[in-house]
Write an enzyme that holds these catalytic residues in place. Structure first.
Site, PDB file in Angstrom:
ATOM      1  N   TYR A   1      17.196   3.361 -17.826  1.00 17.31           N
ATOM      2  CA  TYR A   1      18.388   4.103 -18.226  1.00 17.31           C
ATOM      3  C   TYR A   1      18.139   5.218 -19.232  1.00 17.31           C
ATOM      4  O   TYR A   1      19.055   5.957 -19.561  1.00 17.31           O
ATOM      5  CB  TYR A   1      19.433   3.125 -18.779  1.00 17.31           C
ATOM      6  CG  TYR A   1      19.731   2.001 -17.811  1.00 17.31           C
ATOM      7  CD1 TYR A   1      20.293   2.269 -16.568  1.00 17.31           C
ATOM      8  CD2 TYR A   1      19.428   0.684 -18.118  1.00 17.31           C
ATOM      9  CE1 TYR A   1      20.554   1.250 -15.666  1.00 17.31           C
ATOM     10  CE2 TYR A   1      19.686  -0.345 -17.226  1.00 17.31           C
ATOM     11  CZ  TYR A   1      20.243  -0.053 -16.004  1.00 17.31           C
ATOM     12  OH  TYR A   1      20.498  -1.063 -15.115  1.00 17.31           O
TER      13      TYR A   1
ATOM     14  N   HIS B   1      25.055   6.721 -10.872  1.00  9.04           N
ATOM     15  CA  HIS B   1      24.200   5.700 -11.475  1.00  9.04           C
ATOM     16  C   HIS B   1      23.000   6.387 -12.101  1.00  9.04           C
ATOM     17  O   HIS B   1      22.426   7.310 -11.508  1.00  9.04           O
ATOM     18  CB  HIS B   1      23.731   4.685 -10.433  1.00  9.04           C
ATOM     19  CG  HIS B   1      24.850   3.897  -9.862  1.00  9.04           C
ATOM     20  ND1 HIS B   1      25.410   2.828 -10.517  1.00  9.04           N
ATOM     21  CD2 HIS B   1      25.553   4.050  -8.715  1.00  9.04           C
ATOM     22  CE1 HIS B   1      26.399   2.345  -9.788  1.00  9.04           C
ATOM     23  NE2 HIS B   1      26.510   3.074  -8.692  1.00  9.04           N
TER      24      HIS B   1
END
Length: 145
Positions: free
Chosen positions: A22, A97
């Site tokens: 991330y 995402h």
């Protein structure tokens, strides 16, 4: 409001949570980047993050936004209810995402939202939010709203 950005569970931990997947930017960093782009384009933008499915559904149902950008996080793979909320309001949304969900664990490769989304952006880290906002602005301009 023109654009609503919704972030799902655990995204409040960005910057410290699994940076391999991330990145190191926090959610506040991402939101600040988007706010600058929105201001440059005279777009009203709002941000919402929740770890609770029902609260996300309420926000989807109540928004006056012309288009929604959503990172549903883990709800991507589990929430028929969020899918149904989008179908009920009949507004375009972009699914985003940070990581490529198709390059992760098998259970993360199924999205309950992708097939009804206006568009999907996966795997570009925080830049994916920028790409989604650019396309949301293009959508608003195309519709002349």
């Amino acid at each position: 409001m023109d654009v609503l950005v919704i972030n799902g569970p655990n995204l409040n931990l960005l910057g410290t949570r699994q940076p391999r997947f991330y990145g190191h930017k926090t959610l506040a960093d991402i939101n600040n980047d988007l706010l600058k782009i929105a201001k440059e384009n005279n777009i009203n933008i709002d941000f919402y993050q929740s770890n609770h499915e029902g609260q996300i559904i309420d926000k989807i149902q109540q928004t006056a936004a012309k288009i929604i950008i959503i990172n549903p996080a883990a709800f991507t793979h589990t929430s028929v209810a969020i899918r149904d909320a989008f179908l009920a309001i009949n507004k375009p949304f972009i699914e985003i995402h940070l990581s490529n969900i198709y390059n992760r664990e098998e259970f993360r490769t199924k999205s309950f939202l992708s097939d009804i989304a206006y568009g999907c952006i996966f795997g570009f880290g925080p830049n994916g939010y920028t790409l989604a906002l650019i396309e949301a602005i293009n959508y608003i301009n195309m519709k002349g709203e």
